[in-house]
Design an enzyme around this catalytic site. Structure first.
Site: not given
Length: 342
Positions: A25, A149, A162, A166
């Site tokens: 990204l 996210s 993860y 986040k």
């Protein structure tokens, strides 16, 4: 020439810094900001990918500089910010995108796995934000984008480190946003919540799964999110949600988290793996970058889409509202005219 003079001359919009810019990204963001008229500062660990990103930005007619840096090192991030301002000028936009992850059940995770993912994915955004604020607050302008996210709202199996990072970013963002509002600061901040994307991370991250990892659910090309991130940098909203699955996951979890538990327990394991066995000795980028220039896309091009009706509606909501009001006014005017005739 100062940044203000550059803006007035129309030669460029300003300087944007992208973390994690060597691949995935971040690589797509570098191209998108160059397309929008920004010179770009590129931060990541992998020098091969950084050189490739720099070349792409320059081929689009913009300036670029890169710094090979681990965003988990706050001092190194600060030094990189100083270098970028020295070479490109004052930083107008800072995009916190760098991330890392480990695919693994919690029972097989090691403490150092959690620390490393947290250092990069959460604290990397904190350190980037601090360096951006150090420059933007005295000028009382600038824009910071935190890349989140759907997993900032809804944890899923096999990605606990993860998901935790986040979630932490979401809490940090909430705190900072309210502080900036309290201080009447003109520094803008927003968070962009992402869907599953076809990026290089699935071939990069450490995995203890028996089969190769894959994005779960509908897959978007990174260019879809990059467009939203560039738009968000110039159009402040509290939050942007990329793709209908992101919207569905966030709202659905608020309404019925127990149902999401059930669905993910049933589908979340197989849904994050291909049918192809994973090489247990595959190299990963948890501590060191993988050599080579890997670009923006992963290996799921055939399953990924470049379009999202939800994104189009979100980015054009002002025009849609204006059009709807105009049509409503026309309809009301026509009705009143008809009634007067009667």
């Amino acid at each position: 020439m100062s940044n203000d003079e550059n803006r007035h001359s129309g030669s460029r919009k300003g300087v944007a810094v992208i973390t994690g810019a060597s691949a995935g990204l971040g690589r797509a963001c570098a191209r998108e900001f160059a397309k929008q008229g920004y010179d770009v500062g590129l931060l990541a660990r992998g020098e091969d990918g950084l050189k490739g990103a720099k070349r792409e930005v320059e081929e689009m007619g913009r300036k670029a500089t890169y710094v090979s840096v681990d965003v988990a090192d706050a001092q190194a991030v600060e030094q990189a910010a100083a270098k970028i301002e020295q070479e490109l000028g004052e930083i107008d936009v800072w995009v916190n995108n760098a991330m890392n992850s480990v695919f693994s059940p919690v029972k097989e995770m090691e403490p150092e796995d959690y620390k490393r993912v947290t250092d990069v994915t959460y604290l990397g955004q904190v350190y980037g934000t601090l360096s951006a604020l150090k420059r933007m607050l005295p000028r009382d302008r600038g824009s910071i984008v935190l890349v989140g996210s759907a997993l900032a709202y809804r944890g899923i199996p096999l990605q606990s480190a993860y998901c935790g990072a986040k979630h932490a970013i979401q809490g940090f963002y909430d705190s900072l946003r309210t502080e900036l509002m309290h201080d009447n600061s003109h520094v803008k901040i927003t968070m962009v919540q992402l869907p599953a994307m076809n990026t290089t991370q699935f071939g990069f991250v450490k995995s203890r799964l028996p089969n190769k990892p894959r994005p779960m659910g509908k897959i978007y090309q990174p260019e879809v999110a990059a467009e939203v991130i560039a738009y968000a940098a110039e159009h402040e909203r509290r939050e942007y949600r990329v793709g209908y699955p992101t919207l569905e996951a966030i709202i659905g979890n608020k309404i019925a988290p127990w149902y999401a538990d059930y669905v993910l327990a049933k589908n979340g394991f197989d849904g994050q793996q291909t049918n192809e066995p994973e090489d247990p000795n595959r190299k990963n980028n948890l501590y060191e970058p993988l050599p080579g220039d890997h670009g923006a896309h992963g290996t799921f091009d055939e399953k990924a889409t470049y379009t999202s009706p939800q994104v189009w509606l979100s980015l054009h909501r002002q025009e849609i509202l204006t059009g709807a009001l105009a049509l409503g006014a026309l309809a009301l005017g026509s009705l009143l005219t008809r009634n007067n005739r009667d």
